[in-house]
Design an enzyme around this catalytic site. Sequence first.
Site, PDB file in Angstrom:
ATOM      1  N   TRP A 182       0.862  -1.186   0.000  1.00 28.84           N
ATOM      2  CA  TRP A 182       0.000   0.000   0.000  1.00 28.84           C
ATOM      3  C   TRP A 182       0.892   1.229   0.000  1.00 28.84           C
ATOM      4  O   TRP A 182       1.830   1.316   0.798  1.00 28.84           O
ATOM      5  CB  TRP A 182      -0.917   0.043   1.225  1.00 28.84           C
ATOM      6  CG  TRP A 182      -1.659   1.346   1.271  1.00 28.84           C
ATOM      7  CD1 TRP A 182      -2.715   1.704   0.485  1.00 28.84           C
ATOM      8  CD2 TRP A 182      -1.355   2.490   2.074  1.00 28.84           C
ATOM      9  NE1 TRP A 182      -3.088   2.994   0.758  1.00 28.84           N
ATOM     10  CE2 TRP A 182      -2.272   3.507   1.727  1.00 28.84           C
ATOM     11  CE3 TRP A 182      -0.387   2.766   3.047  1.00 28.84           C
ATOM     12  CZ2 TRP A 182      -2.264   4.772   2.326  1.00 28.84           C
ATOM     13  CZ3 TRP A 182      -0.373   4.022   3.639  1.00 28.84           C
ATOM     14  CH2 TRP A 182      -1.308   5.006   3.288  1.00 28.84           C
ATOM     15  N   GLU A 223      -3.151  -2.935  -2.321  1.00 32.16           N
ATOM     16  CA  GLU A 223      -4.309  -2.333  -1.651  1.00 32.16           C
ATOM     17  C   GLU A 223      -4.605  -0.962  -2.249  1.00 32.16           C
ATOM     18  O   GLU A 223      -3.723  -0.122  -2.355  1.00 32.16           O
ATOM     19  CB  GLU A 223      -4.000  -2.191  -0.152  1.00 32.16           C
ATOM     20  CG  GLU A 223      -5.110  -1.543   0.643  1.00 32.16           C
ATOM     21  CD  GLU A 223      -4.759  -1.381   2.123  1.00 32.16           C
ATOM     22  OE1 GLU A 223      -3.573  -1.520   2.490  1.00 32.16           O
ATOM     23  OE2 GLU A 223      -5.679  -1.097   2.913  1.00 32.16           O
ATOM     24  N   LYS A 225      -6.912   2.748  -2.525  1.00 32.59           N
ATOM     25  CA  LYS A 225      -7.524   3.709  -1.599  1.00 32.59           C
ATOM     26  C   LYS A 225      -8.209   4.793  -2.415  1.00 32.59           C
ATOM     27  O   LYS A 225      -7.775   5.103  -3.523  1.00 32.59           O
ATOM     28  CB  LYS A 225      -6.444   4.315  -0.696  1.00 32.59           C
ATOM     29  CG  LYS A 225      -7.000   5.027   0.519  1.00 32.59           C
ATOM     30  CD  LYS A 225      -5.940   5.256   1.593  1.00 32.59           C
ATOM     31  CE  LYS A 225      -6.518   5.991   2.773  1.00 32.59           C
ATOM     32  NZ  LYS A 225      -5.578   6.102   3.874  1.00 32.59           N
ATOM     33  N   ASP A 258      -9.766  -3.010   1.464  1.00 34.62           N
ATOM     34  CA  ASP A 258      -9.876  -2.429   2.804  1.00 34.62           C
ATOM     35  C   ASP A 258     -11.205  -1.699   2.818  1.00 34.62           C
ATOM     36  O   ASP A 258     -11.435  -0.814   1.979  1.00 34.62           O
ATOM     37  CB  ASP A 258      -8.692  -1.472   3.028  1.00 34.62           C
ATOM     38  CG  ASP A 258      -8.736  -0.757   4.365  1.00 34.62           C
ATOM     39  OD1 ASP A 258      -9.803  -0.213   4.701  1.00 34.62           O
ATOM     40  OD2 ASP A 258      -7.705  -0.707   5.057  1.00 34.62           O
ATOM     41  N   HIS A 261     -11.722   2.111   2.335  1.00 35.64           N
ATOM     42  CA  HIS A 261     -11.061   2.750   1.195  1.00 35.64           C
ATOM     43  C   HIS A 261     -11.934   2.949  -0.034  1.00 35.64           C
ATOM     44  O   HIS A 261     -11.429   3.024  -1.144  1.00 35.64           O
ATOM     45  CB  HIS A 261      -9.834   1.932   0.791  1.00 35.64           C
ATOM     46  CG  HIS A 261      -8.712   2.054   1.772  1.00 35.64           C
ATOM     47  ND1 HIS A 261      -7.447   1.585   1.531  1.00 35.64           N
ATOM     48  CD2 HIS A 261      -8.669   2.614   2.997  1.00 35.64           C
ATOM     49  CE1 HIS A 261      -6.679   1.835   2.564  1.00 35.64           C
ATOM     50  NE2 HIS A 261      -7.399   2.454   3.473  1.00 35.64           N
ATOM     51  N   HIS A 285      -8.816  -6.106   4.512  1.00 35.99           N
ATOM     52  CA  HIS A 285      -8.490  -5.327   5.708  1.00 35.99           C
ATOM     53  C   HIS A 285      -9.816  -4.932   6.319  1.00 35.99           C
ATOM     54  O   HIS A 285     -10.607  -4.222   5.690  1.00 35.99           O
ATOM     55  CB  HIS A 285      -7.720  -4.050   5.344  1.00 35.99           C
ATOM     56  CG  HIS A 285      -6.247  -4.254   5.283  1.00 35.99           C
ATOM     57  ND1 HIS A 285      -5.361  -3.224   5.054  1.00 35.99           N
ATOM     58  CD2 HIS A 285      -5.494  -5.371   5.441  1.00 35.99           C
ATOM     59  CE1 HIS A 285      -4.127  -3.706   5.073  1.00 35.99           C
ATOM     60  NE2 HIS A 285      -4.175  -5.002   5.300  1.00 35.99           N
ATOM     61  N   ASP A 293     -11.788   9.483   7.750  1.00 28.46           N
ATOM     62  CA  ASP A 293     -10.823   8.526   8.291  1.00 28.46           C
ATOM     63  C   ASP A 293     -11.246   7.092   7.968  1.00 28.46           C
ATOM     64  O   ASP A 293     -12.401   6.723   8.120  1.00 28.46           O
ATOM     65  CB  ASP A 293     -10.715   8.688   9.812  1.00 28.46           C
ATOM     66  CG  ASP A 293      -9.691   7.720  10.373  1.00 28.46           C
ATOM     67  OD1 ASP A 293      -8.629   7.562   9.740  1.00 28.46           O
ATOM     68  OD2 ASP A 293      -9.951   7.084  11.410  1.00 28.46           O
ATOM     69  N   ASP A 295      -9.802   4.388   9.366  1.00 22.62           N
ATOM     70  CA  ASP A 295      -9.158   3.463  10.301  1.00 22.62           C
ATOM     71  C   ASP A 295      -9.647   3.521  11.736  1.00 22.62           C
ATOM     72  O   ASP A 295      -8.847   3.419  12.657  1.00 22.62           O
ATOM     73  CB  ASP A 295      -7.638   3.691  10.257  1.00 22.62           C
ATOM     74  CG  ASP A 295      -7.072   3.397   8.882  1.00 22.62           C
ATOM     75  OD1 ASP A 295      -7.074   2.235   8.486  1.00 22.62           O
ATOM     76  OD2 ASP A 295      -6.644   4.350   8.198  1.00 22.62           O
ATOM     77  N   ASP A 325      -7.250  -3.785  10.416  1.00 18.87           N
ATOM     78  CA  ASP A 325      -6.424  -2.621  10.095  1.00 18.87           C
ATOM     79  C   ASP A 325      -7.084  -1.343  10.602  1.00 18.87           C
ATOM     80  O   ASP A 325      -8.000  -0.827   9.973  1.00 18.87           O
ATOM     81  CB  ASP A 325      -6.206  -2.533   8.571  1.00 18.87           C
ATOM     82  CG  ASP A 325      -5.344  -1.333   8.213  1.00 18.87           C
ATOM     83  OD1 ASP A 325      -4.656  -0.806   9.105  1.00 18.87           O
ATOM     84  OD2 ASP A 325      -5.364  -0.914   7.041  1.00 18.87           O
TER      85      ASP A 325
HETATM   86  C1  RNT Z   1      -3.921   2.894   4.986  1.00 24.77           C
HETATM   87  C2  RNT Z   1      -4.028   1.445   4.606  1.00 24.77           C
HETATM   88  C3  RNT Z   1      -2.905   0.575   5.059  1.00 24.77           C
HETATM   89  C4  RNT Z   1      -2.377   0.969   6.421  1.00 24.77           C
HETATM   90  C5  RNT Z   1      -1.354   0.037   6.987  1.00 24.77           C
HETATM   91  C6  RNT Z   1      -0.644   0.653   8.145  1.00 24.77           C
HETATM   92  O1  RNT Z   1      -5.036   3.610   4.677  1.00 24.77           O
HETATM   93  O2  RNT Z   1      -5.238   0.935   5.033  1.00 24.77           O
HETATM   94  O3  RNT Z   1      -3.278  -0.747   5.008  1.00 24.77           O
HETATM   95  O4  RNT Z   1      -3.406   1.115   7.337  1.00 24.77           O
HETATM   96  O5  RNT Z   1      -0.503  -0.377   6.024  1.00 24.77           O
HETATM   97 ZN    ZN Z   2      -5.603  -1.137   4.986  1.00 22.01          ZN
END
Ligand code: RNT
Ligand code: ZN
Length: 415
Positions: A182, A223, A225, A258, A261, A285, A293, A295, A325
């Site tokens: 990523w 990955e 985003k 993820d 994302h 993820h 955000d 996460d 994650d």
């Molecule tokens: C960031 C991604 C990625 C990170 C990690 C730390 O938006 O989700 O996966 O969270 O690599």
């Molecule tokens: Zn991620």
Amino acid sequence: MSYSDAKIIYADFGVDTDKALEALKNVSVSLHCWQGDDVRGFDTDPSKPLTGGIQTTGNYPGRARTPEELMADIDEVLKLVPGKIKMNLHASYAIFDEENPWVDRDKLEPKHFKKWVDFCKARGLGCDFNPTFFSHPKCDPLTLSSPNEETRKFWIEHGKASIRISQYLAEELGQPCVMNIWTGDGFKDIPADRIGPRVRYKEAIDEILSEPYDFKLVKPCIESKVFGIGVEAYTVGSAEFALSYAAANTDKCIPLMDNGHYHPTEVVSDKISSLLNFFPKIALHITRGVRWDSDHVVRFDDETREIAKEIVAGGNVDNILIALDYFDASINRTAAWIMGIENLQKALLEALLTPHEEMKKLQNEDRFTELFALQEKMKLMPLGAVYEEFLRSEGKPLDYITEILKYEKDVLFKR
Ligand code: RNT
Ligand code: ZN
């Protein structure tokens, strides 16, 4: 409610709770080391801010500052959570000492992860891995997509080193290693050239994956985003880019999604079944997006439950590689780990306790009123009593918070 009462109630719907608990024991969840120290790692100056499109907010006391502290916190988590856990490391968590002094990310070797291997071996854990393309002086700010040859070369070497480390982790620990690429590469405002960075990114990944590895052991992923902090207008590794790369290279990598994302009304739960038509294995993820955000700590919320349903209902537990994650520095970090794991497990258990076959039949017979009613009815089933049985059967306390507050007082707050 007792487990035996819950068992009878579920049996009325043709659901076997013992079987569900057996199945839950075998679902592997990869635990992200970066929740314990706000994604700082051990290879750069901790006083410098995070860069590269991610950010932690909050300053709750007790952040792990050394490998020893981080390992102690992970042990505390392992002591309290049930189920099958795997570790997930970032390259920035390399461990340096007198014998193996600091090297930059392009020079990392398996030996810098030997202590993690020992840690995993002693606890019977497998380990996933991630090259770290952020929070480093060589982010210019781009990495693999940089127009600067030297920058790109540095990060490609880092990617290749990460492949070698992933192969080492898989061989040593006897479990495949998912290696996730990523980068936060992108632009704050409208770019002049959209394709250039993507061509460079693609070629850089090609080079990284030209490093030899056994695809049975190492599972590289890309990955995507939608945007990151400071890169709001354009992300090089967009959804189309990452998925197309995986589709064009099925002999070399697998897709990773993820769920923080995508555009806010898009849901990963609806994407899983599409991907499974074309890829034998996919990686996830699991996280929680909140506005900008991606996460936040995973909750037992609708999307987590729907993702779990998609994993379980189609009989795809073995084909979906699950990792957590998120990173939150505003609450007890050890508790954050536990809550995310347990919320995901509750969602998986709920899915395992759902009469999917009966529901599928209702759908196929156009009996949507009955389906709606049954779906809503299942929401009030005694899931908690069955999850408590899971904790009991794995020898874990029903209440982790008392233990966590003690650990906080005795260990975290003394840091
Ligand atoms: C960031 C991604 C990625 C990170 C990690 C730390 O938006 O989700 O996966 O969270 O690599
Ligand atoms: Zn991620």
